[in-house]
Design a protein around this motif. Structure first.
Motif, short mmCIF file in Angstrom:
data_model
loop_
_atom_site.label_atom_id
_atom_site.label_comp_id
_atom_site.label_asym_id
_atom_site.label_seq_id
_atom_site.Cartn_x
_atom_site.Cartn_y
_atom_site.Cartn_z
N GLY A 67 0.81 -1.22 0.00
CA GLY A 67 0.00 0.00 0.00
C GLY A 67 0.84 1.26 0.00
N VAL A 68 1.91 1.27 0.77
CA VAL A 68 2.80 2.44 0.82
C VAL A 68 3.46 2.63 -0.55
N TYR A 69 3.91 1.51 -1.13
CA TYR A 69 4.47 1.57 -2.49
C TYR A 69 3.47 2.20 -3.46
N GLU A 70 2.21 1.78 -3.39
CA GLU A 70 1.20 2.26 -4.34
C GLU A 70 0.95 3.76 -4.17
N ILE A 71 0.91 4.23 -2.92
CA ILE A 71 0.70 5.66 -2.70
C ILE A 71 1.88 6.46 -3.27
N VAL A 72 3.10 6.00 -3.01
CA VAL A 72 4.27 6.70 -3.55
C VAL A 72 4.27 6.67 -5.07
N ARG A 73 3.87 5.55 -5.64
CA ARG A 73 3.79 5.46 -7.11
C ARG A 73 2.83 6.52 -7.66
N ARG A 74 1.71 6.71 -6.99
CA ARG A 74 0.73 7.71 -7.44
C ARG A 74 1.23 9.14 -7.22
N ILE A 75 1.92 9.38 -6.10
CA ILE A 75 2.49 10.70 -5.85
C ILE A 75 3.49 11.06 -6.95
N ILE A 76 4.37 10.11 -7.26
CA ILE A 76 5.39 10.36 -8.28
C ILE A 76 4.74 10.63 -9.63
N TRP A 77 3.69 9.92 -9.95
CA TRP A 77 2.97 10.16 -11.21
C TRP A 77 2.46 11.60 -11.25
N ASN A 78 1.93 12.09 -10.13
CA ASN A 78 1.45 13.46 -10.07
C ASN A 78 2.58 14.48 -10.14
N PHE A 79 3.77 14.07 -9.71
CA PHE A 79 4.92 14.99 -9.68
C PHE A 79 5.64 15.11 -11.02
N LYS A 80 5.33 14.25 -11.97
CA LYS A 80 6.21 14.08 -13.13
C LYS A 80 6.48 15.36 -13.92
N ASP A 81 5.59 16.32 -13.89
CA ASP A 81 5.81 17.57 -14.63
C ASP A 81 6.08 18.75 -13.71
N GLN A 82 6.36 18.46 -12.44
CA GLN A 82 6.54 19.53 -11.46
C GLN A 82 8.00 19.95 -11.33
N ALA A 83 8.22 21.24 -11.06
CA ALA A 83 9.56 21.72 -10.75
C ALA A 83 10.02 21.06 -9.45
N TYR A 84 11.29 20.97 -9.24
CA TYR A 84 11.96 20.38 -8.08
C TYR A 84 11.95 18.85 -8.09
N TRP A 85 11.11 18.23 -8.93
CA TRP A 85 11.09 16.77 -8.94
C TRP A 85 12.12 16.24 -9.92
N ASN A 86 12.97 15.35 -9.44
CA ASN A 86 14.00 14.73 -10.27
C ASN A 86 13.52 13.33 -10.65
N PRO A 87 13.16 13.10 -11.91
CA PRO A 87 12.63 11.79 -12.30
C PRO A 87 13.63 10.65 -12.09
N GLU A 88 14.91 10.98 -11.96
CA GLU A 88 15.92 9.94 -11.70
C GLU A 88 15.74 9.30 -10.32
N GLN A 89 14.97 9.94 -9.46
CA GLN A 89 14.74 9.42 -8.11
C GLN A 89 13.54 8.48 -8.04
N ARG A 90 12.85 8.29 -9.14
CA ARG A 90 11.60 7.53 -9.14
C ARG A 90 11.78 6.12 -8.56
N LEU A 91 12.73 5.36 -9.10
CA LEU A 91 12.89 3.97 -8.67
C LEU A 91 13.37 3.89 -7.23
N LEU A 92 14.22 4.82 -6.83
CA LEU A 92 14.69 4.85 -5.45
C LEU A 92 13.51 5.04 -4.49
N CYS A 93 12.62 5.97 -4.81
CA CYS A 93 11.43 6.21 -3.97
C CYS A 93 10.55 4.97 -3.90
N LEU A 94 10.33 4.32 -5.02
CA LEU A 94 9.47 3.14 -5.05
C LEU A 94 10.06 2.00 -4.22
N CYS A 95 11.37 1.78 -4.35
CA CYS A 95 12.01 0.70 -3.60
C CYS A 95 12.00 0.99 -2.10
N ALA A 96 12.29 2.23 -1.73
CA ALA A 96 12.29 2.59 -0.30
C ALA A 96 10.89 2.44 0.28
#
Length: 430
Positions: A67-96
């Motif tokens: 469940g925590v993974y799924e919420i982070v996955r959705r947050i990252i999807w919402n962040f994809k076009d936002q300033a300050y978000w580094n898409p290179e961190q996506r997999l790190l966030c999901l794994c953590a």
């Protein structure tokens, strides 16, 4: 294609009662879920002794982690076009997010308290040690496992990434509040997560909330407050936790006294000795604990036998309100009276305290300081939540503590004609 970018040929989904579906496309995530270390979480319950009170609360750390993974996955999807978000961190966030609870032991906090363990330490050990988890993470790139461990340990350089997993409004809390509410059957933990996800914005060091979402955050904080006092700190669940803790303590004491167990407690020896290695830690789950508790009901030691029978058959201790700061004389008298009637107060007269801080503002330099929730105002200025919300201001920084005194009323009533017991019962009746 590099392993870190590899996608499954077809999306995998887990049916979930809270989020409807958990979606997996990354090969790395799918492989991590399949490891023995992650599958072990199926055998670690999320709420420990709470199912003694709320019989539906038998869900596991496994489905919470998904469940925590799924919420982070959705947050990252919402962040994809936002300033300050580094898409290179996506997999790190999901794994953590997926692995953040990997190191929880059986019955979590009771177990940690007795054996002086820290689940976050073991989470990092599993990620960095000789495990399948470690091998998979290192296939992403050398040093990737260390980055995941650092995110979970809150030492990773990018604090925005850390805040998704660990902050006052993170994916971990958003999942467990809703999931625990669902399985306990209460209404307290429900809040408008969809709204919160829509108004989350990435900033340089943390996630912030658009000011238009303030009321959804107020609801979330009050939900957390209610869940702690109505569910997590329920006095009946705490009674079971007291008995569980005392059972572990008694078994450890007997081992140290060279007591001849009918079956040597092999799974516990390294814990009793304070020399726990990762291999022993991973072998121990709640099924093993229940196995030993069943066996220990047949032991010669009356205290261990009784505590196990109480825990397994829900023969719990009763309780009264107790303020240790104002009732020490009462405590000392009860302690002496219990010894006089041969009821060991070390196991059968227990003060248990619970405390919670529903929301804290930033107080630099204080122990366990917590970064506040910031609102992003229309002029792009950041305002700390309690400065804008009257509801949150009313509970900010206020630590509530509750004390209970637990005791075996059934044993006392069997001896109610003994003068000392009559005095005990009179004291406990107030």
């Amino acid at each position: 294609m590099a392993y870190k970018d590899e996608q499954l040929s077809e999306e995998k989904v887990f049916k979930d009662p809270v989020h409807r579906y958990v979606h997996v496309r990354d090969r790395v995530i799918w492989d991590l879920i399949g490891t023995p270390e992650f599958q072990r979480l199926r055998r670690i319950t999320q709420l420990g002794t709470t199912s003694i009170t709320f019989h539906g609360a038998e869900h596991s750390r496994f489905n919470h982690s998904l469940g925590v993974y799924e919420i982070v996955r959705r947050i990252i999807w919402n962040f994809k076009d936002q300033a300050y978000w580094n898409p290179e961190q996506r997999l790190l966030c999901l794994c953590a997010a997926l692995l953040h609870d990997l190191g929880h032991g059986p019955f979590s906090h009771s177990f940690e308290k007795v054996f002086k363990l820290d689940h976050e330490h073991f989470t990092q050990q599993i990620i960095l040690g000789d495990t399948e988890i470690h091998k998979i993470l290192e296939k992403v790139r050398t040093g990737f496992s260390q980055d995941v461990a650092d995110v979970i340990g809150k030492t990773y350089a990018d604090k925005l990434v850390v805040s998704l997993i660990s902050s006052q409004i993170d994916a971990d809390r958003m999942d467990y509040l809703q999931r625990d509410a669902y399985y306990t059957g209460v209404s307290y933990g429900h809040f408008d997560m969809e709204r919160i996800l829509r108004v989350m914005r990435p900033m340089e060091d943390q996630v912030v909330i658009k000011s238009t979402g303030m009321h959804a955050v107020e609801d979330y904080i009050m939900s957390r407050y209610q869940m702690y006092w109505q569910v997590y700190f329920h006095p009946v669940s705490r009674s079971a936790e007291v008995i569980l803790t005392k059972t572990f303590q008694r078994a450890k004491y007997l081992y140290e006294q060279n007591y001849p167990f009918k079956l040597e407690p092999l799974h516990f020896i390294s814990f009793f000795n304070g020399k726990v290695n990762l291999k022993d830690y991973l072998k121990l789950d709640e099924a093993i604990v229940y196995y030993y508790f069943q066996l220990w009901q047949e032991e010669e030691d009356a205290i261990l036998r009784d505590l196990c029978e109480r825990f397994l058959n829900r023969r719990l201790f009763k309780y009264i309100e107790f303020n240790p700061n104002q009732m020490m004389d009462v405590w000392m008298e009860l302690h002496a009276l219990f010894r006089a009637v041969e009821i060991d107060p070390d196991y059968y007269l227990v003060v248990d305290s619970s405390s919670d801080l529903p929301y804290d503002f930033y107080r630099p330099g204080e122990e366990e300081e917590r970064l506040p929730i910031h609102l992003l105002m229309p002029n792009q200025e950041l305002k700390e939540l309690s400065r804008q919300s009257d509801i949150v201001e009313a509970i900010s920084g206020k630590k509530r503590t509750d004390h209970k005194l637990y005791f075996p009323l059934d044993v006392l009533e069997q001896k109610k004609d003994v003068p000392e017991v009559k005095r005990i019962l009179a004291i406990l009746a107030g």
